[in-house]
Design a protein around this motif. Sequence first.
Motif, PDB file in Angstrom:
ATOM      1  N   ALA A  69       0.838  -1.207   0.000  1.00 42.15           N
ATOM      2  CA  ALA A  69       0.000   0.000   0.000  1.00 42.15           C
ATOM      3  C   ALA A  69       0.868   1.252   0.000  1.00 42.15           C
ATOM      4  N   ILE A  70       1.939   1.225   0.776  1.00 44.56           N
ATOM      5  CA  ILE A  70       2.865   2.372   0.811  1.00 44.56           C
ATOM      6  C   ILE A  70       3.553   2.530  -0.539  1.00 44.56           C
ATOM      7  N   LYS A  71       4.048   1.423  -1.083  1.00 45.12           N
ATOM      8  CA  LYS A  71       4.720   1.457  -2.381  1.00 45.12           C
ATOM      9  C   LYS A  71       3.774   1.929  -3.480  1.00 45.12           C
ATOM     10  N   ASP A  72       2.502   1.548  -3.401  1.00 41.11           N
ATOM     11  CA  ASP A  72       1.526   1.884  -4.433  1.00 41.11           C
ATOM     12  C   ASP A  72       1.043   3.327  -4.373  1.00 41.11           C
ATOM     13  N   GLY A  73       1.415   4.057  -3.320  1.00 38.39           N
ATOM     14  CA  GLY A  73       1.072   5.469  -3.274  1.00 38.39           C
ATOM     15  C   GLY A  73      -0.064   5.846  -2.361  1.00 38.39           C
ATOM     16  N   ALA A  74      -0.438   4.975  -1.426  1.00 38.26           N
ATOM     17  CA  ALA A  74      -1.478   5.345  -0.465  1.00 38.26           C
ATOM     18  C   ALA A  74      -1.026   6.548   0.355  1.00 38.26           C
ATOM     19  N   ASP A  75      -1.959   7.431   0.656  1.00 41.14           N
ATOM     20  CA  ASP A  75      -1.669   8.558   1.547  1.00 41.14           C
ATOM     21  C   ASP A  75      -1.807   8.147   3.009  1.00 41.14           C
ATOM     22  N   ILE A  76      -2.792   7.303   3.273  1.00 42.36           N
ATOM     23  CA  ILE A  76      -3.101   6.849   4.630  1.00 42.36           C
ATOM     24  C   ILE A  76      -3.203   5.332   4.613  1.00 42.36           C
ATOM     25  N   ILE A  77      -2.505   4.655   5.515  1.00 40.04           N
ATOM     26  CA  ILE A  77      -2.738   3.225   5.688  1.00 40.04           C
ATOM     27  C   ILE A  77      -3.520   3.019   6.983  1.00 40.04           C
ATOM     28  N   ASP A  78      -4.296   1.954   7.014  1.00 36.14           N
ATOM     29  CA  ASP A  78      -5.261   1.768   8.095  1.00 36.14           C
ATOM     30  C   ASP A  78      -4.991   0.505   8.892  1.00 36.14           C
ATOM     31  N   ALA A 108       4.618   2.703   9.572  1.00 35.60           N
ATOM     32  CA  ALA A 108       4.133   3.959   8.994  1.00 35.60           C
ATOM     33  C   ALA A 108       5.090   5.110   9.286  1.00 35.60           C
ATOM     34  N   LYS A 109       5.608   5.150  10.497  1.00 39.05           N
ATOM     35  CA  LYS A 109       6.486   6.254  10.883  1.00 39.05           C
ATOM     36  C   LYS A 109       7.762   6.266  10.060  1.00 39.05           C
ATOM     37  N   ASN A 110       8.226   5.103   9.641  1.00 39.05           N
ATOM     38  CA  ASN A 110       9.458   5.014   8.875  1.00 39.05           C
ATOM     39  C   ASN A 110       9.256   5.295   7.387  1.00 39.05           C
ATOM     40  N   SER A 111       8.000   5.485   6.967  1.00 38.39           N
ATOM     41  CA  SER A 111       7.727   5.788   5.564  1.00 38.39           C
ATOM     42  C   SER A 111       7.841   7.290   5.320  1.00 38.39           C
ATOM     43  N   THR A 147       7.195  16.611  17.579  1.00 38.82           N
ATOM     44  CA  THR A 147       8.607  16.669  17.188  1.00 38.82           C
ATOM     45  C   THR A 147       9.144  15.311  16.763  1.00 38.82           C
ATOM     46  N   THR A 148       8.433  14.245  17.176  1.00 39.17           N
ATOM     47  CA  THR A 148       8.879  12.884  16.842  1.00 39.17           C
ATOM     48  C   THR A 148       8.351  12.444  15.480  1.00 39.17           C
ATOM     49  N   THR A 149       7.109  12.778  15.173  1.00 40.17           N
ATOM     50  CA  THR A 149       6.513  12.399  13.896  1.00 40.17           C
ATOM     51  C   THR A 149       5.521  13.462  13.456  1.00 40.17           C
ATOM     52  N   THR A 150       5.469  13.656  12.159  1.00 35.88           N
ATOM     53  CA  THR A 150       4.495  14.600  11.586  1.00 35.88           C
ATOM     54  C   THR A 150       3.319  13.856  10.976  1.00 35.88           C
ATOM     55  N   LYS A 151       3.244  12.563  11.200  1.00 34.74           N
ATOM     56  CA  LYS A 151       2.173  11.761  10.621  1.00 34.74           C
ATOM     57  C   LYS A 151       0.821  12.106  11.255  1.00 34.74           C
ATOM     58  N   LYS A 152      -0.175  12.219  10.385  1.00 37.73           N
ATOM     59  CA  LYS A 152      -1.547  12.443  10.847  1.00 37.73           C
ATOM     60  C   LYS A 152      -2.094  11.154  11.447  1.00 37.73           C
ATOM     61  N   VAL A 153      -2.862  11.271  12.536  1.00 35.87           N
ATOM     62  CA  VAL A 153      -3.518  10.115  13.141  1.00 35.87           C
ATOM     63  C   VAL A 153      -5.013  10.336  13.072  1.00 35.87           C
ATOM     64  N   MET A 154      -5.717   9.377  12.474  1.00 36.79           N
ATOM     65  CA  MET A 154      -7.172   9.433  12.354  1.00 36.79           C
ATOM     66  C   MET A 154      -7.745   8.227  13.084  1.00 36.79           C
TER      67      MET A 154
END
Length: 822
Positions: free
Chosen positions: A394-403, A498-501, A542-549
């Motif tokens: 999913a990450i390789k294919d270009g997903a913006d958000i993985i669930d 996810a954080k490492n992507s 400061t640790t991650t800028t990833k959005k959490v939903m």
Amino acid sequence: MKSSQMTTYMRDKPSMFGPRASKFLLSALILIHFLPTQLLAQRSKSPWQTLTGSAPLIIARGGFSGLLPDSSVDAYSIVSQTSVSGAVLWCDVQLTKDGVGICFPDVKMMNASSIQDAYPKRKNSYLVNGVPTQDWFTIDFTLKDLKSVFLIRGILSRSDAFDNNQYAISTVQDIAMELKPKSFWLNVQHDAFYAQHNLSISKFLLSLPKTVTINYLSSPEVTFLRSIGGRFGKAGPKFVFRFLEKDDVEVSTNQTYGTLLGNLTFIKTFASGVLVPKSYIWPLEDQYLSPHTSFVQDAHKAGLEVYASGFANDFDMAYNYSFDPLAEYLSFMDNGDFSVDGFLSDFPLTASSAVDCFSHLGSNASTQVDFLVISKNGASGDYPGCTDLAYSKAIKDGADIIDCSVQMSLDGMPFCLNSVDLGESTNIVQSPFRNRSATVPEIAPLGGLYSFSLTWSEIQTLRPAITNPYNRDFNLFRNPKERSSGKLVSLSDFLNLAKNSTSLAGVLISVENAAYLREKQGLDVVKAVLDTLTKAGYSNATTTTKKVMIQSTNSSVLVDFKKQSRYETVYQVEETIRDILDSAIQDIKKFADAVVVRKNSVFPVSESFTTGQTNLVERLQRFQLPVYVELFRNEFVSQPWDFLSDATVEINSHVTGAGINGTITEFPLTAARYKRNKCLTRKDLPPYMSPVQPAGLLSIMSPTSLPPAEAPNPVFTDADVTEPPLPPVIAKAPTSSPGPLSTDEKAPNGQTRVTLSLLLSAFAMVLAFLLLLLLSNPHNPLLQAMEQCNEKYLLLLGILDSPVMTVAVYFHWLTMKLVTHA
């Protein structure tokens, strides 16, 4: 007469559906938001690896035969209004008894017409290419006879809703004169057969008036092409030799097509191109692609153009393409090694968009439209859902958000799995834990093998299983080679992945069954999720800028998360609805930042046809609530017919047409690629990238075929939103581990696990003591039987349900063996 009156008139008088009427009907049809001819998109100017350097030709087999009956006037008419401007109309030429050339897919008539109903007693038997064949044949009927015969679908996987439209069989001259195609391709499949019955296709073709322009003429018969080649003059058509399957025999040379394949220089003496099954170029083994052949390059070296046949959105596709027809087209023209010179397709709209919108994008093509691509259990259309492989793809294919759909194990470990019932996506029914089944009315009416009945270490011994939602009804399977690949991941591992992507925008965590888990299982899924997010560093900007939903169908769950965190919350509306009250939207805004709705809530569907479009998306967005829609799949059976068996058409209609903010999909690659297509940057969208008109197909359907009226979907109200608060966590009484354990299981790392209770029941102790006394006699038959057993199976004796009794008997047995040997 107004267009609406004309449409009504034609519906009331289906027998009037002649060529001119059908042409008018298709002009009035708003199947697609058709644009003026001068606004049609121009071909891509990128370099092509075709013989001439031009973009591949789009050849519409029998018109738009993937949607409407093959060779019907409507099927031909719609091509010019949905495809690239240079699309070619393909006509399979057959001869009637009186020598008239008609456009019909085969010399046999039963499969694609109503001939059996019109003439039930005129079935016949002939040798066709040396094979005895029974059917209704065109050579047994005059053109006048065929006036009472109508065209119907020829492939059973396609809709029969247009079979009652009474589409007439057209002559070659009818199509040429009525539609005036820019390019016309005639295919002559059975010249030798007709010659055996004193009919000449050559004579028919040469007798056509000069007003009928033939641009391409193809045949699988060498003698026919060689004999007719010089009789058209310099202004004649391009001649194309058609290869059939490699083991088939060419009737005039008595050689197999596989043999002729090795003599392309000979083919060049009478043809300027070849038409081959797509398997000549990309062979298949067990429905997977083998390395491509050198056929296209070899033919180009011989000066032959290569046209590939067999393209359709709804069958015969390699697993490698993930049920995505666009991916298949791209592999034949945008692979870096070669490009075919044309596609023979039943779905010319898809072929057009592949050539003009998605070719030569490259991996770094910029995004042209803003919406979120949210995975559903990762790339679960390609790998078992919620596994490391599904998320990585999913990450390789270009997903913006993985669930991650969070489930809880017996020992309180949050992990990712699409369902709380392990039987839906693992091999638990073949495992030692299959007897852990339980009936939980709060979750499902029938029994299940639930995640909270196994420890995390036990769950890790299970193999994941890919979901096949359409295998039972349609025999469609997803990626069988990888059906059990990958491993299940904990929520912690998911968050770290996810954080490492560097490409992901964030994660979506779905939480369900929270009230039941607190009340009946003593498990607090909300706390478990929050704690894991904190430990993974997602609470620190400061640790991650990833959005959490955080997503849930339960308002009480989202209220709880809102009280304890600042994560985005997403409310999922489970029901299919037609509208929502303003007051309900206001209630949702108190605890949710976005809403998820079902596809049918945007485009209502009846019997696989859209019946309209709601204003649900617009209404929610008016209250500043982004709208995400689920569930998008690539399989053509997952889409209403309006979307033309093309997942990209469906996505486009929801994004460009309905204006949704995100797609939730099991195939992230398809949605991510759509975001980058070149056509979206144009001021005037080409017709093949315009959203479909809801209920458009109903307007060309015979009244007798219209789906029945159905009760409208409900309106979502305040009462549907409001829920009592989540109950407090009620500690579950300790119990022994239910059922047998796997013999090689490992203890969990840092997790509380109850395997042997320290509070042994007095009853179990008494039984153990009595059994020890019974076994103290070395001549006891039970002990003698036990001595015949292998030690490693002794622990699994069915009569010893209690771990204490098992251990006691085991050590007593060992002691007796030592005494005996001493």
